[in-house]
Design a protein around this motif. Structure first.
Motif, PDB file in Angstrom:
ATOM      1  N   GLY A   1      -1.227  -9.654  12.291  1.00  0.00           N
ATOM      2  CA  GLY A   1       0.037  -9.052  11.864  1.00  0.00           C
ATOM      3  C   GLY A   1       0.223  -9.111  10.359  1.00  0.00           C
TER       4      GLY A   1
ATOM      5  N   ASN B   1       0.745  -4.197  21.175  1.00  0.00           N
ATOM      6  CA  ASN B   1       1.452  -4.029  19.904  1.00  0.00           C
ATOM      7  C   ASN B   1       2.205  -5.305  19.522  1.00  0.00           C
ATOM      8  OD1 ASN B   1       2.097  -2.587  17.603  1.00  0.00           O
ATOM      9  ND2 ASN B   1       4.024  -1.866  18.460  1.00  0.00           N
ATOM     10  N   THR B   2       1.513  -6.415  19.614  1.00  0.00           N
ATOM     11  CA  THR B   2       2.078  -7.714  19.257  1.00  0.00           C
ATOM     12  C   THR B   2       1.194  -8.353  18.189  1.00  0.00           C
ATOM     13  OG1 THR B   2       2.914  -9.774  20.175  1.00  0.00           O
ATOM     14  CG2 THR B   2       0.893  -8.919  21.161  1.00  0.00           C
ATOM     15  N   TYR B   3       1.349  -9.623  17.923  1.00  0.00           N
ATOM     16  CA  TYR B   3       0.572 -10.302  16.890  1.00  0.00           C
ATOM     17  C   TYR B   3       0.325 -11.751  17.288  1.00  0.00           C
ATOM     18  CZ  TYR B   3       5.299 -11.731  15.574  1.00  0.00           C
ATOM     19  OH  TYR B   3       6.571 -12.223  15.592  1.00  0.00           O
TER      20      TYR B   3
ATOM     21  N   ARG C   1       5.571  -5.515  14.337  1.00  0.00           N
ATOM     22  CA  ARG C   1       5.306  -5.476  15.781  1.00  0.00           C
ATOM     23  C   ARG C   1       6.157  -6.513  16.504  1.00  0.00           C
ATOM     24  NH1 ARG C   1      -1.035  -6.018  15.871  1.00  0.00           N
ATOM     25  NH2 ARG C   1      -0.956  -6.444  13.672  1.00  0.00           N
TER      26      ARG C   1
END
Length: 174
Positions: free
Chosen positions: A148, A114-116, A80
């Motif tokens: 993640g 959609n990141t971490y 991501r």
């Protein structure tokens, strides 16, 4: 090829001085093999050059890192996108206790974008996730997903966080 002198031998020679103790021919040969002799240097300078070389060599030897042990792995790359600095700072404030009630909302935001979670904040989040009671397994899973790839990998490595990983053997732990 001459063997290198020990640091203790050289220090003793430097301490006693070259007037009392002449520089050993083996030492001069060793320095010459390394191209470390200044043709115009006198015996005390040569002795100090040898001491400097041996001392630095010992320091470099101490810095050598052993290869990873058999069976250890490296964290997989993230799939991501990295979080923005603003989001990362917000997460830091939440996990440090300034706004603890916003953790669930921040986790949803991370997953929606959609990141971490940034690597420096993983221990704080994984500790919280592992501390959740068993009936909140879905919430703990959401926290783990937000960490993640690195977070899932780290959870498998750490004994206190391994309970979060999907391959954890709860029956054996019980």
């Amino acid at each position: 090829m001459a063997s290198p002198p020990t640091y203790r031998q050289l220090l003793r020679s430097v301490t006693l001085g070259t007037a009392r103790r002449t520089v050993e021919p083996d030492l001069l040969e060793w320095l010459d093999e390394r191209g470390a002799i200044d043709p115009e240097a006198d015996a005390p300078e040569q002795l100090l050059a040898a001491l400097g070389l041996v001392e630095r060599t010992q320091r470099l030897e101490l810095r050598k890192v052993d290869p990873p042990a058999e069976g250890t792995s490296v964290a997989p790359p993230e799939s991501r996108t990295p979080p923005s600095s603003r989001l990362a700072r917000g997460l830091q404030l939440i996990l440090e206790g300034t706004y603890p009630d916003l953790l669930d909302e921040a986790t949803d935001l991370i997953l929606d974008r959609n990141t971490y979670v940034p690597p420096n904040l993983l221990p704080a989040l994984l500790t919280r996730a592992a501390a959740l009671p068993p009936e909140e397994i879905v919430r703990a899973g959401k926290y783990l997903t937000a960490t993640g790839e690195r977070g899932r990998w780290l959870a498998r490595q750490h004994p206190d966080w391994s309970v979060l990983s999907s391959d954890y053997d709860h029956a054996a732990a019980w």
